[in-house]
Design a protein around this motif. Structure first.
Motif, PDB file in Angstrom:
ATOM      1  N   THR A  68       4.766  -7.208  -4.218  1.00  0.00           N
ATOM      2  CA  THR A  68       3.066  -7.386  -5.506  1.00  0.00           C
ATOM      3  C   THR A  68       3.622  -6.129  -6.714  1.00  0.00           C
TER       4      THR A  68
ATOM      5  N   THR B  48       1.783  -3.651   5.213  1.00  0.00           N
ATOM      6  CA  THR B  48       1.343  -3.502   3.777  1.00  0.00           C
ATOM      7  C   THR B  48       2.526  -2.586   3.111  1.00  0.00           C
TER       8      THR B  48
ATOM      9  N   ARG C 169       5.947  -3.632   2.938  1.00  0.00           N
ATOM     10  CA  ARG C 169       6.702  -4.674   1.636  1.00  0.00           C
ATOM     11  C   ARG C 169       5.531  -5.436   0.972  1.00  0.00           C
ATOM     12  N   ARG C 170       4.655  -5.700   1.427  1.00  0.00           N
ATOM     13  CA  ARG C 170       4.251  -6.599   1.023  1.00  0.00           C
ATOM     14  C   ARG C 170       3.095  -5.770  -0.236  1.00  0.00           C
TER      15      ARG C 170
END
Length: 261
Positions: free
Chosen positions: A250, A243, A245-246
């Protein structure tokens, strides 16, 4: 499929309980690592930075688990470089000992930020994950002019008791913190958030991101409601490196125009 989802939920709950127990153990333990002076740090030079003037620095603050190598090992440093964003990066070893000794803000300011300003860095951002998000906010409270932007990634903002008290009062606008000192750090933190929300004081922009299944989502949701519209990003996921990294990717995409200015 439903059985897999239920198993995942149980796993997330177990991880959450384990982290909470770990934090409690460290808080009650006298053997937490001492905070060295100056604070140790890993530095990452960015080939995309401007050659003349306008130097920018990004400070990563780690969580309670792992260490300050995670930002390189988990790909966050490379995400900045791959996008050509003009930031050098530094990851201080901001472990729990600095929080326990209440010296994190001072060490970051004296050992990282002041030298960076003297070296010509004109813009400094801080990104804190989990416990590091709490550290980023306390840095802002102690040194309000230290940085130019704050990104909170799945931040730990205290235990549910204070958050539930605020919700039971009808939200931050109606909540009265009552007498308190910095020793009551959770009440102190939320009192600061309430004041800045109500008074509209000029502070560096604060951006918040977290997973919808994060086990600290109760407090994160409350902070989201106190930030200006457009400052919060919520994605699917829990309190995990995946989460993180994402979320980071973003944010870099979302803030690219501001980070390049």
């Amino acid at each position: 499929m439903q059985q897999k989802q239920e198993a995942w939920k149980m796993s997330a709950m177990q991880i959450g309980r384990a982290l909470v127990l770990l934090i409690f153990a460290l808080m009650l333990s006298g053997c937490a690592s001492r905070g060295a002076t100056p604070i140790a740090a890993l530095r990452y030079e960015n080939p995309a930075k401007p050659v003349d003037g306008g130097k920018k620095l990004l400070i990563f603050l780690r969580g309670i688990g792992g260490d300050h190598t995670i930002f390189k090992n988990k790909g966050l440093v490379d995400q900045v470089i791959e996008r050509g964003l003009p930031f050098d990066m530094v990851a201080p070893d901001a472990h729990f000992g600095y929080y326990k000794e209440e010296t994190l803000g001072r060490r970051l300011y004296e050992d990282i930020i002041l030298p960076a300003r003297q070296q010509g860095y004109t813009e400094i951002w801080v990104a804190g994950t989990s416990m590091g998000g709490l550290g980023a906010l306390f840095l802002q409270i102690e040194h309000p002019d230290a940085v130019d932007g704050i990104i909170l990634l799945s931040p730990f903002l205290g235990w549910d008791a204070t958050v539930n008290e605020i919700r039971d009062a009808g939200g931050l606008a109606r909540w009265e913190p009552g007498p308190h000192t910095v020793e009551d750090w959770q009440r102190y933190l939320w009192s600061w958030i309430k004041q800045h929300r109500e008074q509209g004081k000029r502070v560096p922009p604060i951006y918040l991101g977290y997973g919808a299944s994060d086990f600290f989502a109760n407090s994160q949701d409350l902070l989201a409601g106190a930030l200006p519209v457009g400052r919060t990003t919520i994605i699917e996921g829990g309190h995990t490196y995946g989460t993180l990294r994402r979320l980071w990717g973003t944010f870099l995409d979302k803030l690219e125009p501001e980070l390049r200015r």
